[in-house]
Scaffold this active site. Structure first.
Site, PDB file in Angstrom:
ATOM      1  N   ASP A  99     191.226 113.945  16.121  1.00  0.00           N
ATOM      2  CA  ASP A  99     189.983 114.202  15.408  1.00  0.00           C
ATOM      3  C   ASP A  99     189.502 115.584  15.844  1.00  0.00           C
ATOM      4  OD1 ASP A  99     187.466 113.629  14.031  1.00  0.00           O
ATOM      5  OD2 ASP A  99     187.926 111.520  14.399  1.00  0.00           O
ATOM      6  N   ASP A 201     186.272 116.436  11.004  1.00  0.00           N
ATOM      7  CA  ASP A 201     184.970 115.769  10.872  1.00  0.00           C
ATOM      8  C   ASP A 201     184.015 116.596  10.000  1.00  0.00           C
ATOM      9  OD1 ASP A 201     183.398 113.498  12.092  1.00  0.00           O
ATOM     10  OD2 ASP A 201     182.121 115.139  12.764  1.00  0.00           O
ATOM     11  N   GLU A 268     187.353 115.068   6.280  1.00  0.00           N
ATOM     12  CA  GLU A 268     186.342 114.036   6.012  1.00  0.00           C
ATOM     13  C   GLU A 268     185.331 114.635   5.045  1.00  0.00           C
ATOM     14  OE1 GLU A 268     182.970 111.167   8.008  1.00  0.00           O
ATOM     15  OE2 GLU A 268     183.079 113.277   8.504  1.00  0.00           O
ATOM     16  N   HIS A 333     185.481 103.838  10.772  1.00  0.00           N
ATOM     17  CA  HIS A 333     184.551 103.441  11.828  1.00  0.00           C
ATOM     18  C   HIS A 333     183.091 103.687  11.450  1.00  0.00           C
ATOM     19  CE1 HIS A 333     185.103 107.690  12.083  1.00  0.00           C
ATOM     20  NE2 HIS A 333     184.105 107.800  12.935  1.00  0.00           N
ATOM     21  N   ASP A 334     182.851 104.194  10.243  1.00  0.00           N
ATOM     22  CA  ASP A 334     181.478 104.461   9.796  1.00  0.00           C
ATOM     23  C   ASP A 334     181.015 103.505   8.700  1.00  0.00           C
ATOM     24  OD1 ASP A 334     181.245 106.703  11.464  1.00  0.00           O
ATOM     25  OD2 ASP A 334     182.127 108.026   9.956  1.00  0.00           O
TER      26      ASP A 334
HETATM   27  C1  NOJ Z   1     181.502 111.615  11.004  1.00  0.00           C
HETATM   28  C2  NOJ Z   1     182.068 110.645  11.975  1.00  0.00           C
HETATM   29  O1  NOJ Z   1     183.019 109.853  11.336  1.00  0.00           O
HETATM   30  C3  NOJ Z   1     180.918 109.866  12.539  1.00  0.00           C
HETATM   31  O2  NOJ Z   1     181.332 108.751  13.285  1.00  0.00           O
HETATM   32  C4  NOJ Z   1     180.077 110.790  13.349  1.00  0.00           C
HETATM   33  O3  NOJ Z   1     178.921 110.116  13.809  1.00  0.00           O
HETATM   34  C5  NOJ Z   1     179.647 112.010  12.543  1.00  0.00           C
HETATM   35  N1  NOJ Z   1     180.690 112.549  11.722  1.00  0.00           N
HETATM   36  C6  NOJ Z   1     179.174 113.109  13.444  1.00  0.00           C
HETATM   37  O4  NOJ Z   1     180.264 113.708  14.077  1.00  0.00           O
END
Ligand code: NOJ
Length: 545
Positions: A99, A201, A268, A333-334
């Site tokens: 990541d 990210d 992302e 994971h989000d």
């Molecule tokens: C996206 C990530 O997937 C998330 O988990 C994170 O909190 C935010 N970006 C900030 O880095």
């Protein structure tokens, strides 16, 4: 197949390292734990593991607040342990994707510590500092993704600094060439250690408006809605200046691609389709110089209906620039887990969809055994998102609970106390138990992945939309004369398949009963929520990639 297109034919598996496997009893998953579980990934059949951040971090956002980009957090292990993981994974045919978090650092990162020390510090401009507004408030109306203003006042120098996420995650200033070079060096550091790529990210947010103008109001905002939607993120998301930076990142990564293997960038990007596909970075000569895989989150975002998905697949296929590789994601994971979003029966259909569509699939750890979201009592909440805005259902702990390996203590995840509670069903729902059951979700994933790997039509064939009624998503995958047809019944009632959509060939794989795969006579009727692949398998083809 050449090694350089592994990311086109292969399958990516996301590991959230805190929750995958603990090796030292501290209740937090780690790198040695991942290494110990490579056997699971090999038997699943995936090609690459994307590991969420493992770098030193105060863990305000569980590793997405990084205080040293070129080291390993002791909770996760050591650099030697990381090298061992890369080596062993490679030896077992699994690639490692890290990541990369370019938008921000931790507020404890030495760069920020210097930057905040004085207005005249050489690193001052590495972050985004501005004077207060005339009323003493923040410089503009930008809102943090985690709620509240995207600005925090720092009394040391009397200015505000910008942060798209927590105040512990100050935004880097990507307009500064020194920042860009320092971050490219971070990429090189890991590429030299043999990593095969990066998931990048919040890629779309790395550049902010040079004048830091206010965002305009969102005309669709309804009072009472989450305040984050009050403004359109016109001046802090997806600025034209991001694209040349993406191309620069790509050049850095491409410089490490060799005949053994190409390195990959996965972005992302939560953006509408036309903006999303811009991140392939098609230049005037038609060369794709952006990220190879701009994450396509539609299967997470959309209503779970055949018609919606059919329409999106059509639009997506039409919007892809020539030569661009599609990709699909069911969970991360989000976001709430797929089995909780659509229910356990439909989750089996979803797995079949993910693993038969044209495009690189990304599978979230635990989804292969149908893990569900776990309600976390208020006094056990870990996620800062939930802590900042409690009770809105925004918290991400539910989808981050420890992997369920076995019926041993703590599901085999740790010998200590897990950092986040286990799902209540871990004694019966785990990798070991499902490995013994040919009808399990895990067995279905193994069969689907094996089929995808072995069948060129599935791992590189084209996509042809078919019509099999409103409730059935139907498509064919074709490659050099091989044709496999996928029929997915999104309905709650049996669906007879019109003969025109079905070649007179056997069922190769069903999402329901493994015995169903033995072949069919007469008209095909799909059970509620059932999916099938039909056609002739090619048993000569090499397994991809
Ligand atoms: C996206 C990530 O997937 C998330 O988990 C994170 O909190 C935010 N970006 C900030 O880095």
């Amino acid at each position: 197949m050449s090694a350089d297109d592994w990311w086109k034919c292969g399958i990516v598996y996301q590991v959230y390292p805190r929750s995958f496997q603990d090796s030292n009893g501290d209740g937090i998953g780690d790198l040695d734990g991942i290494r110990a579980r490579l056997g699971h990934l090999v038997s699943l059949g995936i090609d690459a593991v994307w590991i969420s951040p493992i770098y030193p971090s105060p863990m305000a956002d569980f590793g997405y607040d990084i205080s040293d980009f070129c080291a390993i957090d002791p909770r996760f292990g050591t650099l030697d342990g990381f090298d061992a993981l890369v080596q062993e994974a490679h030896a077992r045919g699994i690639r490692i994707i890290l990541d990369f978090v370019p938008n921000h650092t931790s507020d404890r990162h030495p760069w920020f510590v210097q930057s905040r020390s004085a207005r005249s510090d050489p690193r001052r401009d590495w972050y985004i500092w501005r004077d207060p507004a005339p009323d003493g408030g923040p410089p503009n109306n930008w809102i943090s993704n985690f709620g509240g203003p995207a600005w925090t006042f720092d009394p040391v120098t009397g200015q505000y600094y910008g942060h798209s996420f927590l105040k512990e995650q100050p935004d880097l200033n990507w307009r500064n060439p020194e920042v860009r070079e320092a971050m490219y060096e971070v990429l090189r550091f890991w590429l030299r250690r043999g990593v095969d790529g990066f998931r990048v990210d919040v890629l779309s947010q790395i550049v902010k408006d040079a004048q830091l103008r206010d965002n305009p109001p969102n005309p669709d905002f309804v009072e009472g809605q989450d305040e984050f939607h009050r403004w359109l993120m016109l001046h802090n998301t997806d600025l034209p200046e991001v694209q040349p930076i993406v191309a620069e990142m790509r050049r850095v990564v491409d410089a490490f691609s060799d005949t053994r293997s190409s390195r990959v960038l996965i972005g992302e990007l939560y953006l509408p389709l036309p903006r999303l596909v811009a991140y392939y970075g098609r230049n005037a000569e038609g060369v794709l110089e952006g990220v190879q895989l701009p994450f396509n989150f539609e299967l997470i975002a959309t209503e779970w209906q055949a018609a919606r998905i059919r329409r999106f697949v059509r639009d997506y296929e039409a919007a892809l620039p020539a030569g661009a590789q599609p990709n699909w994601v069911l969970g991360n994971h989000d976001k709430p887990r797929i089995a909780s979003r659509v229910g356990p029966r439909m989750a089996r259909l979803a797995a079949m969809l993910l693993l038969t569509l044209r495009g690189t699939p990304t599978l979230y750890y635990g989804d292969e055994i149908g893990m569900t979201d776990v309600a976390i009592p208020a006094d056990e909440v870990q996620d800062p998102f939930e802590k900042n805005r409690p009770g809105l259902g925004l918290g991400r702990d539910p989808e981050r609970t420890p992997m369920q390996w076995s019926a041993d203590a703590q599901a085999g995840f740790t010998t200590g106390t897990p950092w986040l509670r286990l799902a209540a069903d871990w004694r019966t729902n785990n990798v070991e138990a499902q490995s013994r059951d040919t009808g399990s979700m895990l067995a279905l994933h193994r069969r689907l992945i094996a089929l995808r790997r072995a069948q060129p039509a599935l791992n590189r064939g084209d996509h042809e939309a078919l019509d099999a009624g409103d409730e059935v998503l139907a498509f064919a995958r074709n490659h050099e004369g091989q044709r496999l047809v996928v029929l997915l019944n999104f309905g709650e009632t049996p669906a007879p398949i019109p003969p025109a959509s079905m070649p007179h060939r056997p069922v190769v794989l069903a999402s329901t009963d493994p015995a169903r795969a033995e072949g069919i006579e007469g008209p095909l009727v799909l059970a509620p929520c059932e999916g099938v692949v039909i056609g002739t398998v090619d048993d000569k083809g090499p397994a991809a990639p």
